[in-house]
Design an enzyme around this catalytic site. Structure first.
Site, PDB file in Angstrom:
ATOM      1  N   GLU A  49      47.881  50.489  37.948  1.00 58.98           N
ATOM      2  CA  GLU A  49      47.365  49.820  36.665  1.00 58.98           C
ATOM      3  C   GLU A  49      48.443  49.803  35.335  1.00 58.98           C
ATOM      4  OE1 GLU A  49      43.396  50.701  35.885  1.00 58.98           O
ATOM      5  OE2 GLU A  49      42.531  49.442  37.501  1.00 58.98           O
ATOM      6  N   THR A  76      34.977  42.773  36.608  1.00 59.04           N
ATOM      7  CA  THR A  76      35.381  41.606  35.844  1.00 59.04           C
ATOM      8  C   THR A  76      36.590  41.081  36.501  1.00 59.04           C
ATOM      9  OG1 THR A  76      34.446  42.969  34.102  1.00 59.04           O
ATOM     10  CG2 THR A  76      35.669  41.104  33.103  1.00 59.04           C
ATOM     11  N   GLY A  86      38.422  45.454  39.803  1.00 62.39           N
ATOM     12  CA  GLY A  86      36.983  45.689  39.267  1.00 62.39           C
ATOM     13  C   GLY A  86      36.274  44.417  39.143  1.00 62.39           C
ATOM     14  N   GLY A 127      40.977  53.403  34.667  1.00 59.31           N
ATOM     15  CA  GLY A 127      41.083  54.245  35.658  1.00 59.31           C
ATOM     16  C   GLY A 127      39.835  54.713  36.360  1.00 59.31           C
ATOM     17  N   GLY A 128      38.813  54.133  35.845  1.00 57.82           N
ATOM     18  CA  GLY A 128      37.273  54.345  36.577  1.00 57.82           C
ATOM     19  C   GLY A 128      37.500  54.208  37.932  1.00 57.82           C
ATOM     20  N   ALA A 148      38.673  46.902  31.583  1.00 57.58           N
ATOM     21  CA  ALA A 148      38.773  48.247  31.035  1.00 57.58           C
ATOM     22  C   ALA A 148      37.208  49.095  31.012  1.00 57.58           C
ATOM     23  CB  ALA A 148      39.239  48.215  29.676  1.00 57.58           C
TER      24      ALA A 148
HETATM   25  C1  ABF Z   1      39.733  48.552  36.294  1.00 59.71           C
HETATM   26  O1  ABF Z   1      38.627  48.186  36.740  1.00 59.71           O
HETATM   27  C2  ABF Z   1      39.645  49.913  35.625  1.00 59.71           C
HETATM   28  O2  ABF Z   1      40.638  50.342  34.742  1.00 59.71           O
HETATM   29  C3  ABF Z   1      38.482  50.065  35.222  1.00 59.71           C
HETATM   30  O3  ABF Z   1      38.091  51.223  35.632  1.00 59.71           O
HETATM   31  C4  ABF Z   1      37.663  48.933  35.904  1.00 59.71           C
HETATM   32  C5  ABF Z   1      36.690  48.144  35.104  1.00 59.71           C
HETATM   33  O4  ABF Z   1      35.811  47.564  35.913  1.00 59.71           O
HETATM   34  P1  ABF Z   1      34.723  46.572  35.710  1.00 59.71           P
HETATM   35  O5  ABF Z   1      35.278  45.232  35.180  1.00 59.71           O
HETATM   36  O6  ABF Z   1      33.953  46.402  36.962  1.00 59.71           O
HETATM   37  O7  ABF Z   1      33.877  47.386  34.742  1.00 59.71           O
HETATM   38  O8  ABF Z   1      40.091  47.768  35.371  1.00 59.71           O
END
Ligand code: ABF
Length: 224
Positions: free
Chosen positions: A109, A37, A35, A101-102, A89
């Site tokens: 994970e 972050t 993701g 899980g998005g 998350a």
């Molecule tokens: C993963 O990244 C996933 O579990 C969650 O869906 C997503 C969060 O992404 P972001 O940091 O882009 O919001 O950790």
């Protein structure tokens, strides 16, 4: 001037790096998530010069990004345990229980989280909620069980929808459960896992985060 979403993600990624840095040794193995972050964390880790031996990634996209920095990426089956797992998350509550899980990588994970001694969850404070469930809960399901799983989820009070056009790394489908306010995340995680045909659900309650770092306009908050 207020900080942008990207600045907040970078700030919380830096806080995670600062947190783990004093504990790392040349033998350290790290679990790295997926993701935007987690990507900020990879960018910082890749240029940090900190000692560690390698990583396990929760997705092919993260593995590639790590390799681009020259960071070794290993298969989890070759690793005994991970000192830290750093990942984002979709939602987090004050008990450090999460929805993840998005990005459809929830099963990988959850396996990386289970193999980790310490899970640092990083997010901006827009992900913080009092009750999990506003974000649709992702569930990975064996394709032939689609209907029975949907019926069981309806009976639990949710509004399940198949995520169109998505097949997971494990060749399964994702069902997202909408309108599902989750009062007891541990009980719900267990109950969904009991539905035949469910591979994994995106509630990380039994194995939640050990540390939740949340960035906001006034700085990074740390919840343990
Ligand atoms: C993963 O990244 C996933 O579990 C969650 O869906 C997503 C969060 O992404 P972001 O940091 O882009 O919001 O950790």
């Amino acid at each position: 001037m207020s900080k942008t979403q990207d600045e907040l993600k970078r700030e919380v990624a830096q806080a995670a790096l600062d947190f783990i840095a004093p504990h790392l040794t040349p033998a350290s193995m790290l679990g790295i998530g997926t993701g935007s972050t987690a990507n900020e964390f990879i960018n910082l880790l890749g240029t940090s010069g900190l000692p560690f031996s390698g990583t396990v990634a929760s997705s092919e996209a993260s593995a590639q990004r790590l390799r681009d920095f020259g960071i070794p990426v290993l298969d989890l089956s070759l690793v005994d345990s991970l000192q830290f797992y750093i990942d984002g998350a979709d939602e987090a509550n004050g008990a450090l229980e999460l929805i993840k899980g998005g990005g459809a990588a929830l099963t990988r994970e959850k396996i990386v989280a289970a193999a980790s001694e310490f899970f640092v969850c990083i997010a901006d404070e827009s992900k913080e909620v009092a009750t999990l469930g506003k974000f649709p809960l992702p569930i990975e399901v064996i394709p032939m069980a689609e209907n029975i799983v949907i019926n069981a989820l309806r009976a639990m009070g949710g509004r399940p929808e198949v995520r169109e056009g998505v097949i997971t790394d494990n060749r399964n489908i994702i069902i997202d459960v909408h309108d599902f306010m989750i009062a007891d995340p541990k009980a719900t995680e267990t109950a969904i896992n009991q539905i035949t045909g469910v591979v994994c659900n995106g509630l990380f309650a039994h194995r939640g985060a050990d540390l939740l770092l949340l960035s906001g306009q006034t700085g990074v908050r740390s919840l343990r």
